[in-house]
Design a protein around this motif. Sequence first.
Motif, mmCIF file in Angstrom:
data_model
loop_
_atom_site.group_PDB
_atom_site.id
_atom_site.type_symbol
_atom_site.label_atom_id
_atom_site.label_comp_id
_atom_site.label_asym_id
_atom_site.label_seq_id
_atom_site.Cartn_x
_atom_site.Cartn_y
_atom_site.Cartn_z
ATOM 1 N N GLY A 269 0.906 -1.160 0.186
ATOM 2 C CA GLY A 269 -0.024 0.002 -0.086
ATOM 3 C C GLY A 269 0.812 1.379 0.044
ATOM 4 O O GLY A 269 0.343 2.434 0.357
ATOM 5 N N ASP A 273 -0.213 5.307 0.262
ATOM 6 C CA ASP A 273 0.357 6.132 1.591
ATOM 7 C C ASP A 273 1.097 7.215 1.115
ATOM 8 O O ASP A 273 0.943 8.176 1.753
ATOM 9 C CB ASP A 273 0.956 5.255 2.497
ATOM 10 N N ASP A 291 -6.590 3.954 -0.730
ATOM 11 C CA ASP A 291 -6.759 2.266 -0.731
ATOM 12 C C ASP A 291 -6.133 1.701 -1.708
ATOM 13 O O ASP A 291 -5.897 2.413 -2.711
ATOM 14 C CB ASP A 291 -8.522 1.965 -0.994
ATOM 15 N N THR A 292 -5.697 0.498 -1.741
ATOM 16 C CA THR A 292 -4.750 -0.087 -2.865
ATOM 17 C C THR A 292 -5.593 -1.478 -3.150
ATOM 18 O O THR A 292 -5.740 -2.005 -2.542
ATOM 19 C CB THR A 292 -3.375 -0.375 -2.499
ATOM 20 N N GLY B 269 -2.139 1.713 4.143
ATOM 21 C CA GLY B 269 -1.792 0.174 3.783
ATOM 22 C C GLY B 269 -0.643 -0.296 5.045
ATOM 23 O O GLY B 269 -0.229 -1.242 4.505
ATOM 24 N N ASP B 273 1.624 -3.716 5.127
ATOM 25 C CA ASP B 273 3.109 -3.718 4.585
ATOM 26 C C ASP B 273 3.995 -4.092 5.880
ATOM 27 O O ASP B 273 4.820 -4.822 5.487
ATOM 28 C CB ASP B 273 3.232 -2.333 4.266
ATOM 29 N N ASP B 291 -2.691 -6.933 0.984
ATOM 30 C CA ASP B 291 -3.966 -6.135 0.702
ATOM 31 C C ASP B 291 -4.788 -5.617 1.980
ATOM 32 O O ASP B 291 -4.864 -6.209 2.777
ATOM 33 C CB ASP B 291 -4.667 -6.583 -0.218
ATOM 34 N N THR B 292 -4.910 -4.156 1.811
ATOM 35 C CA THR B 292 -5.929 -3.579 2.850
ATOM 36 C C THR B 292 -7.241 -3.480 2.176
ATOM 37 O O THR B 292 -7.073 -2.388 1.176
ATOM 38 C CB THR B 292 -4.861 -2.376 3.430
#
Lengths: 404, 404
Positions: A269, A273, A291-292, B269, B273, B291-292
């Motif tokens: 992410g 971020d 969001d990713t 995220g 991570d 993933d978030t």
Amino acid sequence: MGSGRILVAQGGGPTAVINQSLVGVALEARRFRDVTRVYGALHGVRGIVDENFVDLTQETSHNLELVAATPSSALGSTRDKPDANYCAEIFNVLRAHEIEHFFYIGGNDSSDTVRIVSEQAQAAGYPLRAIHIPKTIDNDLVGSDHTPGYPSAARFVAQAFAGANLDNAALPGVYVGVVMGRHAGFLTAAAALGKKFPDDGPHLIYLPERVFSLEAFLADVKATYERHGRCVIAVSEGIHDAGGAPIATLLADSVERDAHGNVQLSGTGALADLLCDEIKAKLGIKRVRGDTFGYLQRSFIGCVSDVDQREAREVGEKAVQYAFWGDRDGSVAIRRTGFYSADYALLPLSDVAGRTRVMEDEFIAPSGTDVTDAFRLYLRPLLGAGMPDAFRLRCARVEKILRP
Amino acid sequence: MGSGRILVAQGGGPTAVINQSLVGVALEARRFRDVTRVYGALHGVRGIVDENFVDLTQETSHNLELVAATPSSALGSTRDKPDANYCAEIFNVLRAHEIEHFFYIGGNDSSDTVRIVSEQAQAAGYPLRAIHIPKTIDNDLVGSDHTPGYPSAARFVAQAFAGANLDNAALPGVYVGVVMGRHAGFLTAAAALGKKFPDDGPHLIYLPERVFSLEAFLADVKATYERHGRCVIAVSEGIHDAGGAPIATLLADSVERDAHGNVQLSGTGALADLLCDEIKAKLGIKRVRGDTFGYLQRSFIGCVSDVDQREAREVGEKAVQYAFWGDRDGSVAIRRTGFYSADYALLPLSDVAGRTRVMEDEFIAPSGTDVTDAFRLYLRPLLGAGMPDAFRLRCARVEKILRP
């Protein structure tokens, strides 16, 4: 045609409809009296070398249909890239099993794998018919109107942004959604199809086809936020600076590459971020969320385009027909024949392999941060039937009494 | 009952079905001859103070039904928490518009808002009937079997993990999916409903109801990876150490809080991570992806439980009935009466407001990293009809010739 055994495998990243193509091959092949068995290699070309075959002929048609409707690669996948030695091992195994037809369902890198295998077979004098069956959510294969897998992933992205826009309207702020796509912005551009009303997001779309400048980005966000009181942004994971360096990797401590030399961009992410931190710090906006979309956009079960399903089935069927009724190796391509209808062609492998399609200029607005109506017309029919739709209250305002 | 004008508003995080409750209020209220107008306040209690009202009575029933099926809060939302002065402003505006009925659709914090408004109204002698209508994807309201919005978000999470599991099986490695949920693990636990075959992921589930230890986590992942050659993990954003500090905020440079004192956990995220970096570094596993799910899980358009839709409509309808046929303020609760059927009750606001339900021990497996069958039975009927399902090839193996 020797034993009558044929082989199918799946390579690269899974899609929502890649099993449609697999089942298209398996069911269509059984209509050919020359075909005695349809083998599947587990985990792509790796499964050939390891001699890990399953007999798809023993599957029931009922179960094949259920698997066809299931996302991801039912045979498993790989990112292995064969060289001459790898190919020699492949031919050893194929020879032992008397297999002379090979179908490989995959994207850009897999098309290159088929080209290598095809050329090495000719050089080695091994009698092989090799057909590449397209799939990629990136939509970056040259010579096709679009690629199976892209429409369903595009539908996910459009639905995700339609929802994210509604969420952002309810609790205003800045929302950054990072979408997959290394070199081609097609999937990120699909975010535009989530937009309905003129003030809906995504308000800004950043594609890898254009150079990304953090300063211009911040200026765009600021202007949008001042205009709408909020800002929804679609960003491709592949955005890069003028030197071509991906913004995502400018941050990473170490860079991971696959066998095809691709830098790993997904599964973190960090890019979202970074962009959110910049917006908070430089623009002083408090509510900034990123969001990713990550693996959801290619694997989420239950978000699929029926058009995509049908076409993915058809490219599998056509591949078998080309293999047995044609006289050359090649890559199956989709051609658009109407609004909307499609037909298929077999392209020379060298026309497809190792080449990357990016978004045509006519699909990108002059601003560089939006798509054109040409793109909307291009994508809309691919998304299929039953796209969910967002509606608003008409909001008849009540006259103020205390603060008129 | 004065003017016959009533007021409805929406607070807190949007859900997929919160507009069902809004429309439930709007349509049911018009069946009461005492009701002349149904007003909506824009952006929750903030819209009352700002006197931003719309007249829902002027909406057509057709458009109301379309809005009901649209996710997110059609009236807009807020995270404002009223104090005594804020309430005095609210009563000023309500008095000016002769409004004596207030319906607030929201979660934990919004139930507290209704309690404050209700108590302040009594203290100020303002004749107000205030009803809290439940919604929250967190499922953390005390006194309800479950809360509207949770089933649809749970469905998204289950579908996401069903797909992520298939993707991870195709290209094996470790996958970490971070799910919303500050104190309650209900939404993260829904990942378990994405599992079909015994070796499917999620293989590990980390809930905020249990203390998170990075060492135990790494040992769990290692054992699972050695057993299955891959590992799919569901992690709540709210996981915390023995001291109660969220793992997500242990990393953050600065911490953002809302008016209710909640630390901002979503929209980054970083937690995924961090966990991925630890797995790569400590376990030496190469393919690790995180993933978030972020805002998709509460806003994605086109992923909704029909059971959730119906119940969200009903809590809105019941709220109006309680307001006009009952004699007290309160919070509408869902009670389970069969497998599966529900009924409704009006709880005292003080029984609900400011309290947080977490997952009952009977729902969490002794290992602490899985759910029980009791939880699966609890959640399954809420997910509704037409859950997509994953199927596998039966994979009849072909006998090896070269490497028997």
